[in-house]
Scaffold this active site. Structure first.
Site, PDB file in Angstrom:
ATOM      1  N   ASN A 143      -1.638 -10.921   7.859  1.00  0.00           N
ATOM      2  CA  ASN A 143      -2.670 -10.085   8.212  1.00  0.00           C
ATOM      3  C   ASN A 143      -4.258 -10.798   7.572  1.00  0.00           C
ATOM      4  OD1 ASN A 143      -3.635  -7.176   8.908  1.00  0.00           O
ATOM      5  ND2 ASN A 143      -4.326  -7.155   6.790  1.00  0.00           N
ATOM      6  N   GLU A 144      -5.078 -10.594   8.279  1.00  0.00           N
ATOM      7  CA  GLU A 144      -6.570 -10.951   7.929  1.00  0.00           C
ATOM      8  C   GLU A 144      -6.644 -12.172   6.777  1.00  0.00           C
ATOM      9  OE1 GLU A 144      -7.922  -7.179   6.736  1.00  0.00           O
ATOM     10  OE2 GLU A 144      -7.874  -6.359   8.656  1.00  0.00           O
ATOM     11  N   GLU A 192      -4.618  -2.396  13.981  1.00  0.00           N
ATOM     12  CA  GLU A 192      -5.234  -1.481  13.144  1.00  0.00           C
ATOM     13  C   GLU A 192      -6.671  -0.716  13.806  1.00  0.00           C
ATOM     14  OE1 GLU A 192      -5.838  -2.719   8.946  1.00  0.00           O
ATOM     15  OE2 GLU A 192      -4.027  -3.745   8.979  1.00  0.00           O
ATOM     16  N   GLU A 244      -5.646   2.109  -0.995  1.00  0.00           N
ATOM     17  CA  GLU A 244      -6.699   1.548  -0.353  1.00  0.00           C
ATOM     18  C   GLU A 244      -7.305   0.256  -1.074  1.00  0.00           C
ATOM     19  OE1 GLU A 244      -7.386   1.133   2.593  1.00  0.00           O
ATOM     20  OE2 GLU A 244      -9.473   0.431   2.366  1.00  0.00           O
ATOM     21  N   TRP A 245      -6.539  -0.423  -1.822  1.00  0.00           N
ATOM     22  CA  TRP A 245      -6.938  -1.828  -2.159  1.00  0.00           C
ATOM     23  C   TRP A 245      -8.151  -1.384  -3.393  1.00  0.00           C
ATOM     24  CZ3 TRP A 245      -3.478  -4.843  -0.895  1.00  0.00           C
ATOM     25  CH2 TRP A 245      -2.790  -4.817   0.219  1.00  0.00           C
ATOM     26  N   GLN A 253       0.817  -1.134   0.055  1.00  0.00           N
ATOM     27  CA  GLN A 253      -0.119  -0.093  -0.036  1.00  0.00           C
ATOM     28  C   GLN A 253       0.839   1.347  -0.254  1.00  0.00           C
ATOM     29  OE1 GLN A 253      -2.658  -1.861   3.307  1.00  0.00           O
ATOM     30  NE2 GLN A 253      -4.048  -0.563   2.224  1.00  0.00           N
ATOM     31  N   HIS A 257       0.956  -9.541   4.145  1.00  0.00           N
ATOM     32  CA  HIS A 257      -0.044  -8.565   3.953  1.00  0.00           C
ATOM     33  C   HIS A 257      -0.658  -8.636   2.839  1.00  0.00           C
ATOM     34  CE1 HIS A 257      -2.044  -4.916   6.390  1.00  0.00           C
ATOM     35  NE2 HIS A 257      -2.605  -5.137   5.059  1.00  0.00           N
ATOM     36  N   TYR A 286     -12.389  -2.127  12.964  1.00  0.00           N
ATOM     37  CA  TYR A 286     -12.794  -0.872  12.432  1.00  0.00           C
ATOM     38  C   TYR A 286     -14.213  -0.653  12.705  1.00  0.00           C
ATOM     39  CZ  TYR A 286      -8.589  -0.636   9.710  1.00  0.00           C
ATOM     40  OH  TYR A 286      -7.294  -0.590   9.361  1.00  0.00           O
ATOM     41  N   TRP A 337      -4.313   2.803  12.058  1.00  0.00           N
ATOM     42  CA  TRP A 337      -4.116   2.886  10.678  1.00  0.00           C
ATOM     43  C   TRP A 337      -4.882   3.991   9.902  1.00  0.00           C
ATOM     44  CZ3 TRP A 337      -2.123  -0.957   7.584  1.00  0.00           C
ATOM     45  CH2 TRP A 337      -2.254  -0.620   6.152  1.00  0.00           C
TER      46      TRP A 337
HETATM   47  C1  PNW Z   1      -7.954  -3.665   6.771  1.00  0.00           C
HETATM   48  N1  PNW Z   1     -14.153  -5.081   6.795  1.00  0.00           N
HETATM   49  O1  PNW Z   1      -8.849  -4.512   5.948  1.00  0.00           O
HETATM   50  C2  PNW Z   1      -6.544  -4.055   5.862  1.00  0.00           C
HETATM   51  O2  PNW Z   1      -5.589  -4.684   6.736  1.00  0.00           O
HETATM   52  C3  PNW Z   1      -5.751  -2.718   5.489  1.00  0.00           C
HETATM   53  O3  PNW Z   1      -4.880  -3.187   4.598  1.00  0.00           O
HETATM   54  C4  PNW Z   1      -6.654  -1.652   4.785  1.00  0.00           C
HETATM   55  O4  PNW Z   1      -6.165  -0.515   4.273  1.00  0.00           O
HETATM   56  C5  PNW Z   1      -7.580  -1.235   6.000  1.00  0.00           C
HETATM   57  O5  PNW Z   1      -8.364  -2.304   6.486  1.00  0.00           O
HETATM   58  C6  PNW Z   1      -8.575  -0.365   5.688  1.00  0.00           C
HETATM   59  O6  PNW Z   1      -9.604  -0.812   4.672  1.00  0.00           O
HETATM   60  C7  PNW Z   1     -10.169  -4.607   6.160  1.00  0.00           C
HETATM   61  O7  PNW Z   1     -15.001  -4.722   5.437  1.00  0.00           O
HETATM   62  C8  PNW Z   1     -10.847  -4.142   5.021  1.00  0.00           C
HETATM   63  O8  PNW Z   1     -14.691  -5.193   7.843  1.00  0.00           O
HETATM   64  C9  PNW Z   1     -12.200  -4.269   5.134  1.00  0.00           C
HETATM   65  C10 PNW Z   1     -12.769  -4.704   6.429  1.00  0.00           C
HETATM   66  C11 PNW Z   1     -12.130  -5.408   7.176  1.00  0.00           C
HETATM   67  C12 PNW Z   1     -10.716  -5.068   7.493  1.00  0.00           C
END
Ligand code: PNW
Length: 447
Positions: free
Chosen positions: A165-166, A353, A407-408, A20, A121, A296, A400
């Site tokens: 990561n995730e 994060e 941002e993907w 990123q 990641h 989040y 974060w």
């Molecule tokens: C994280 N959701 O991912 C990632 O680890 C980061 O790379 C990313 O930039 C950041 O969140 C912000 O998007 C997520 O939909 C993306 O719940 C989406 C979710 C959760 C985590």
């Protein structure tokens, strides 16, 4: 009420990820990642953005660390790019890639910043995807060799490691959905298999730290557990949230903490579960030192008539950040850690994060008054403080992100940084939230 103060040893930090922010996607021998490939498919990414340059951190890390130091950042969660270190994922290491992270880590330490390194990641080497990617066990074995290499090379300076990561984001959302690469919808069995391979890779990462890490090296997994928030903090609704937590995270947490796929997995996966081998769960469930949670948002849960959990749909006008999936729900920051403790008995938790994505626009004089981001993060930290006061073992928090970045799927259109990135000039400007967060870190209180 007095201003909330955090425990004296509390770890404050900021987070990013290599794909990123680094750019230099094809420089100095770096191999192609699945995201480099995916971003070239027209229409996949907002504005057809790609990862070629992003924040150009590859060339600007020294000034980025200087800015971190100015803000008083003492801990930095970063990731290493597997295809930069081993371009095809499994073959010969890339000396220029290894040298880059050597310089990077040295520069960080010279600025009095401790590295917290995520091994993976999401940027799988494309060459491995071409051989089956997360569908095949050999990818976990290749990850193990990559982990051995980076822990042996940087373990003298890196004390804290995060394996993955995730997992959900590069397995279920990548092979069961089109929103992450490869974006190919596979059968349920294959999706379960990709998750299983990720679990094996996590185990390989833990093993690598135990074998090659310096004495005292620590390792954990970062997960984006779905967090149920009880609609009222009363016993029946809390019990429903606990049950929902088990059910929503059935695929990740049981194998890691209990060394098995539970009854719910058998029920949901049926005949389509992953193929497993006898030793897999011993590898997957090796003890770790901490658990990382990326938080989040969450989901509201209540106890239904029969006491069973009911997940409530969000009404259309429920408030969100500008990133529409990010429903503003600060209590997730209380319930996530608390449920990890009560349901899984986790002894040490870091929030790896948390933040919010907005379309920040500088004012005429160049300030970025991100009052909404500041407000949300402050509410989240208030909830985290409440969890700590209730005896939940949370020892740190990483915001974060340090700066706006790729941002993907959203490309550069959604900004999560506490520093603003002007992509035309690569100038970074601390936003109001950064000035505030600097004061939080400095005083250890929720100013
Ligand atoms: C994280 N959701 O991912 C990632 O680890 C980061 O790379 C990313 O930039 C950041 O969140 C912000 O998007 C997520 O939909 C993306 O719940 C989406 C979710 C959760 C985590």
């Amino acid at each position: 009420m007095p201003t909330p103060t955090f425990p004296a040893h509390f770890t404050w930090g900021v987070a990013t990820a290599a794909p990123q922010i680094e750019g230099a996607a094809f420089l100095d021998g770096k191999g192609e990642s699945v995201w480099d490939r995916f971003a070239r498919v027209p229409g996949k990414i907002h504005g057809d953005a790609n990862l070629d340059v992003t924040c150009d951190h590859y060339h600007r890390y020294a000034s980025d660390f200087a800015l971190m130091q100015e803000l008083g950042v003492k801990n930095y969660r970063l990731s290493l790019a597997w295809p930069r270190v081993i371009p095809d994922g499994a073959g010969t290491p890339n000396p220029a890639g290894l040298a880059f992270y050597d310089r990077l880590i040295d520069a960080m330490l010279a600025h009095d910043i401790q590295p917290w390194v995520t091994m993976f990641h999401w940027d799988l080497p494309q060459a491995l995807e071409d051989q089956g990617g997360w569908r095949v066990r050999s990818t976990a074995a290749a990850f193990g060799r990559y982990a051995d290499l980076i822990v042996s090379t940087y373990g003298d300076r890196v004390k804290n490691w995060i394996t993955l990561n995730e997992m959900r984001c590069f397995t279920v959302l990548a092979y069961g959905d089109v929103i992450r690469p490869p974006g190919i919808i596979e059968s349920d069995q294959i999706v379960h298999q990709t998750y299983h391979t990720a679990l094996l890779a996590h185990g390989e990462g833990v093993r690598a730290v135990r074998e090659h890490g310096a004495p005292g090296a620590r390792v954990g997994l970062t997960d984006d557990a779905v967090i149920p928030v009880p609609i009222m903090e009363t016993a029946p609704h809390i019990a429903a949230a606990e049950q929902a937590f088990r059910e929503l995270n059935y695929r990740s947490i049981d194998p890691v903490f209990r060394g098995e796929y539970g009854a719910l997995y058998q029920q949901i996966a049926g005949d389509h579960g992953a193929e497993t081998e006898a030793d897999d769960f011993a590898l997957i469930s090796q003890p770790t030192d901490f658990f990382g949670l990326n938080i989040y948002t969450g989901v509201y849960v209540r106890a239904g008539e029969d006491g069973r959990p009911e997940t409530l749909p969000f009404p259309p006008s429920y408030p969100t950040a500008d990133a529409p999936w990010l429903r503003l729900l600060p209590q997730a920051m209380y319930w996530g850690p608390r449920l990890m403790q009560s349901v899984y008995g986790v002894k040490q938790i870091y929030i790896t994060e948390n933040g919010a994505g907005y379309d920040d626009v500088p004012t005429a004089n160049g300030e970025i008054l991100d009052l909404h981001r500041r407000q949300y993060v402050r509410q989240c930290l208030g909830e985290l403080h409440r969890a700590i006061a209730d005896g939940v073992p949370v020892d740190g928090y990483f915001c974060w992100s340090f700066m706006d970045n790729f941002e993907w799927l959203e490309g550069f259109s959604k900004r999560f940084g506490i520093c603003y990135t002007d992509y035309a000039t690569q100038r970074r400007t601390p936003k109001l939230s950064a000035q505030w967060y600097a004061e939080v870190m400095r005083t250890n209180t929720l100013v």
